[in-house]
Write a protein that holds these residues in place. Structure first.
Motif, PDB file in Angstrom:
ATOM      1  N   LEU A 120       1.141  -1.076  -0.065  1.00 59.92           N
ATOM      2  CA  LEU A 120       0.123  -0.143  -0.026  1.00 59.92           C
ATOM      3  C   LEU A 120       1.037   1.535   0.016  1.00 59.92           C
ATOM      4  CD1 LEU A 120      -2.936   1.123  -0.147  1.00 59.92           C
ATOM      5  CD2 LEU A 120      -2.871   1.212   2.046  1.00 59.92           C
ATOM      6  N   PHE A 121       1.681   1.485   0.865  1.00 55.76           N
ATOM      7  CA  PHE A 121       3.099   2.608   0.441  1.00 55.76           C
ATOM      8  C   PHE A 121       3.666   2.398  -0.222  1.00 55.76           C
ATOM      9  CE2 PHE A 121       3.918   3.778   4.655  1.00 55.76           C
ATOM     10  CZ  PHE A 121       3.055   3.094   5.632  1.00 55.76           C
ATOM     11  N   SER A 122       3.637   1.484  -1.498  1.00 55.76           N
ATOM     12  CA  SER A 122       4.241   1.847  -2.837  1.00 55.76           C
ATOM     13  C   SER A 122       3.154   2.116  -3.945  1.00 55.76           C
ATOM     14  CB  SER A 122       4.559   0.383  -3.711  1.00 55.76           C
ATOM     15  OG  SER A 122       5.714   0.101  -2.532  1.00 55.76           O
ATOM     16  N   GLU A 123       1.754   1.849  -3.313  1.00 52.07           N
ATOM     17  CA  GLU A 123       0.813   2.018  -4.263  1.00 52.07           C
ATOM     18  C   GLU A 123       0.590   3.409  -4.156  1.00 52.07           C
ATOM     19  OE1 GLU A 123      -1.644  -2.565  -4.656  1.00 52.07           O
ATOM     20  OE2 GLU A 123      -2.207  -0.776  -2.906  1.00 52.07           O
ATOM     21  N   VAL A 124       1.110   4.387  -3.277  1.00 49.01           N
ATOM     22  CA  VAL A 124       0.579   5.494  -3.106  1.00 49.01           C
ATOM     23  C   VAL A 124       1.651   6.425  -3.170  1.00 49.01           C
ATOM     24  CG1 VAL A 124      -1.228   5.765  -0.988  1.00 49.01           C
ATOM     25  CG2 VAL A 124       1.258   6.194  -0.340  1.00 49.01           C
ATOM     26  N   LEU A 125       2.642   6.153  -3.231  1.00 50.69           N
ATOM     27  CA  LEU A 125       3.738   6.993  -3.751  1.00 50.69           C
ATOM     28  C   LEU A 125       3.886   7.049  -5.446  1.00 50.69           C
ATOM     29  CD1 LEU A 125       6.826   5.478  -1.646  1.00 50.69           C
ATOM     30  CD2 LEU A 125       5.897   7.365  -1.775  1.00 50.69           C
ATOM     31  N   VAL A 163      -8.545   5.367  -0.219  1.00 47.47           N
ATOM     32  CA  VAL A 163     -10.086   5.450   0.255  1.00 47.47           C
ATOM     33  C   VAL A 163     -10.606   3.947  -0.537  1.00 47.47           C
ATOM     34  CG1 VAL A 163     -10.298   7.874  -0.146  1.00 47.47           C
ATOM     35  CG2 VAL A 163     -10.362   6.207  -2.157  1.00 47.47           C
ATOM     36  N   VAL A 164     -11.912   3.874   0.648  1.00 40.83           N
ATOM     37  CA  VAL A 164     -12.556   2.639   0.230  1.00 40.83           C
ATOM     38  C   VAL A 164     -13.915   3.817   0.439  1.00 40.83           C
ATOM     39  CG1 VAL A 164     -10.610   1.222   0.993  1.00 40.83           C
ATOM     40  CG2 VAL A 164     -12.710   2.112   2.680  1.00 40.83           C
ATOM     41  N   SER A 165     -15.059   2.631  -0.787  1.00 47.48           N
ATOM     42  CA  SER A 165     -16.222   3.740   0.174  1.00 47.48           C
ATOM     43  C   SER A 165     -17.284   2.399   0.850  1.00 47.48           C
ATOM     44  CB  SER A 165     -16.743   2.197  -1.556  1.00 47.48           C
ATOM     45  OG  SER A 165     -16.701   1.094  -1.380  1.00 47.48           O
ATOM     46  N   VAL A 166     -17.983   3.758   0.736  1.00 49.62           N
ATOM     47  CA  VAL A 166     -18.821   3.473   2.141  1.00 49.62           C
ATOM     48  C   VAL A 166     -19.942   2.680   2.232  1.00 49.62           C
ATOM     49  CG1 VAL A 166     -20.261   4.850   4.264  1.00 49.62           C
ATOM     50  CG2 VAL A 166     -17.835   5.783   3.115  1.00 49.62           C
ATOM     51  N   VAL A 167     -19.886   1.441   2.677  1.00 48.56           N
ATOM     52  CA  VAL A 167     -20.846   0.314   2.360  1.00 48.56           C
ATOM     53  C   VAL A 167     -21.897   0.765   3.322  1.00 48.56           C
ATOM     54  CG1 VAL A 167     -19.357  -0.917   1.190  1.00 48.56           C
ATOM     55  CG2 VAL A 167     -19.468  -0.749   3.720  1.00 48.56           C
ATOM     56  N   GLN A 217      -7.981   6.750   4.189  1.00 43.65           N
ATOM     57  CA  GLN A 217      -6.847   6.228   5.449  1.00 43.65           C
ATOM     58  C   GLN A 217      -5.505   6.469   5.207  1.00 43.65           C
ATOM     59  OE1 GLN A 217      -6.958   1.846   3.187  1.00 43.65           O
ATOM     60  NE2 GLN A 217      -8.692   1.506   4.676  1.00 43.65           N
ATOM     61  N   THR A 218      -4.494   5.671   5.761  1.00 45.42           N
ATOM     62  CA  THR A 218      -3.173   5.987   5.703  1.00 45.42           C
ATOM     63  C   THR A 218      -2.092   4.881   5.403  1.00 45.42           C
ATOM     64  OG1 THR A 218      -2.010   5.483   7.932  1.00 45.42           O
ATOM     65  CG2 THR A 218      -2.765   8.376   7.753  1.00 45.42           C
ATOM     66  N   PRO A 219      -1.505   4.893   4.651  1.00 40.46           N
ATOM     67  CA  PRO A 219      -0.615   5.701   4.615  1.00 40.46           C
ATOM     68  C   PRO A 219      -1.244   6.509   2.917  1.00 40.46           C
ATOM     69  CG  PRO A 219       0.237   3.717   3.348  1.00 40.46           C
ATOM     70  CD  PRO A 219      -0.569   3.781   4.111  1.00 40.46           C
ATOM     71  N   GLN A 220      -1.243   7.948   3.664  1.00 40.79           N
ATOM     72  CA  GLN A 220      -1.018   9.366   2.693  1.00 40.79           C
ATOM     73  C   GLN A 220       0.340   9.934   1.588  1.00 40.79           C
ATOM     74  OE1 GLN A 220      -4.061  12.222   4.260  1.00 40.79           O
ATOM     75  NE2 GLN A 220      -5.099   9.916   4.476  1.00 40.79           N
ATOM     76  N   ALA A 221       0.149   9.671   1.042  1.00 41.87           N
ATOM     77  CA  ALA A 221       1.872  10.436   0.856  1.00 41.87           C
ATOM     78  C   ALA A 221       1.801  12.004  -0.083  1.00 41.87           C
ATOM     79  CB  ALA A 221       2.495   9.286  -0.885  1.00 41.87           C
ATOM     80  N   VAL A 226      -5.885   6.696  -4.509  1.00 34.91           N
ATOM     81  CA  VAL A 226      -6.209   5.525  -5.252  1.00 34.91           C
ATOM     82  C   VAL A 226      -6.842   4.718  -3.939  1.00 34.91           C
ATOM     83  CG1 VAL A 226      -3.526   6.252  -5.817  1.00 34.91           C
ATOM     84  CG2 VAL A 226      -3.976   5.364  -3.263  1.00 34.91           C
ATOM     85  N   ARG A 227      -7.032   3.734  -4.546  1.00 35.23           N
ATOM     86  CA  ARG A 227      -7.563   2.236  -3.880  1.00 35.23           C
ATOM     87  C   ARG A 227      -7.059   2.047  -2.692  1.00 35.23           C
ATOM     88  NH1 ARG A 227     -11.434  -1.777  -5.814  1.00 35.23           N
ATOM     89  NH2 ARG A 227     -11.392  -0.662  -8.081  1.00 35.23           N
ATOM     90  N   GLY A 228      -8.013   1.966  -1.796  1.00 33.65           N
ATOM     91  CA  GLY A 228      -7.534   1.629  -0.168  1.00 33.65           C
ATOM     92  C   GLY A 228      -7.709   0.290  -0.529  1.00 33.65           C
TER      93      GLY A 228
END
Ligand code: CTP
Ligand code: MG
Length: 231
Positions: A115-120, A135-139, A162-166, A204-206
């Motif tokens: 997930l760190f790599s995905e936000v970077l 982020v994740v959608s509210v269900v 969510q975090t991590p946030q870059a 991005v997708r959390g």
């Protein structure tokens, strides 16, 4: 692109609800390892993050340093009264030369190196604007309750951050300085960018398994989820 992480571990964990005196939340154990240890291991395992600073609860700097003393640790900063202050103080302790910083709550022990790599990734590709937020959608159905009046709120277009946030380091540093000067209070760093007039971060997708440990039952939930997380 050089990236550093800021590990936010300076909270008191008041909503965990145990008796005083108690340890800060970062020292709580999840399946044998503290939340702080887990965050440090994640950073050590992520090839895209070069180093990290930890914001420690005031008075717990030595204990935090003992856990975090791994090859990528560059500084232990004393945290502030709020999460926002802790981010600002951790940023101030970061040596120069990092283009991007990743702010991460140690209260999210299931966030893996991926997930760190995905936000970077978007920032490295010149996309992602000034910042990237998972982020994740509210269900669930959403309600707003004021006094004894309950109203339903459409969940259309609503997401949970969510975090991590870059973020680009220059932008996050400038946004925190402006917020400090103007008395702006934000709920996370993405909110801070918006409230101080910078270009909003991009989503991005959390990961729905990347839960935050807030109340005591969240620790048991995370323990159960641990088996499902592939890192
Ligand atoms: N945090 C921080 N400095 C603060 C407050 C919070 O570094 N002054 C960090 C926490 O350690 C946590 C993250 O920010 O990793 C998210 O905060 P939260 O889940 O609210 O944790 P706490 O503030 O510790 O919990 P509570 O609000 O229940 O006291
Ligand atoms: Mg808090």
């Amino acid at each position: 692109m050089r990236a550093a992480a800021l590990l936010l571990a300076a909270g008191r964990g008041e909503r965990m609800g145990s008796e005083e005196p108690k340890e800060p939340k970062a020292f709580l154990r999840l399946a044998g390892k503290t939340l702080l240890e887990r965050a440090v291991e994640t950073i050590e395992a992520c090839p895209d993050v070069e180093c990290f600073v930890v914001a420690a609860p005031p008075g717990h700097e030595t204990a935090v340093g003992a856990v975090a003393r791994t090859p990528k640790l560059v500084a232990v900063a004393t945290g502030g009264e709020t999460r926002q202050a802790s981010v600002r103080l951790a940023l101030a302790a970061l040596p120069p030369g990092y283009d991007v910083v990743v702010c991460h709550d140690v209260a999210r022990p299931l966030a893996g190196p991926k997930l760190f790599s995905e936000v970077l990734a978007p920032l490295r590709d010149g996309k992602g604007g000034e910042g990237v937020v998972p982020v994740v959608s509210v269900v669930d159905s959403v309600k707003r309750i004021r006094g004894d009046l309950m109203e339903s709120v459409s969940r259309d277009g609503l997401y949970l951050a969510q975090t991590p946030q870059a973020f680009r380091t220059v932008t996050l540093t400038a946004a925190h300085a402006r917020a400090e000067a103007e008395g702006t209070i934000a709920s996370d760093d993405a909110d801070l960018l918006e409230k101080t007039g910078y270009r909003p971060a991009e989503p991005v997708r959390g990961d729905p398994l990347n839960i935050k440990i807030t109340r005591s039952e969240d620790l048991r939930l995370a323990e159960a989820l641990l088996g499902l997380v592939d890192g």
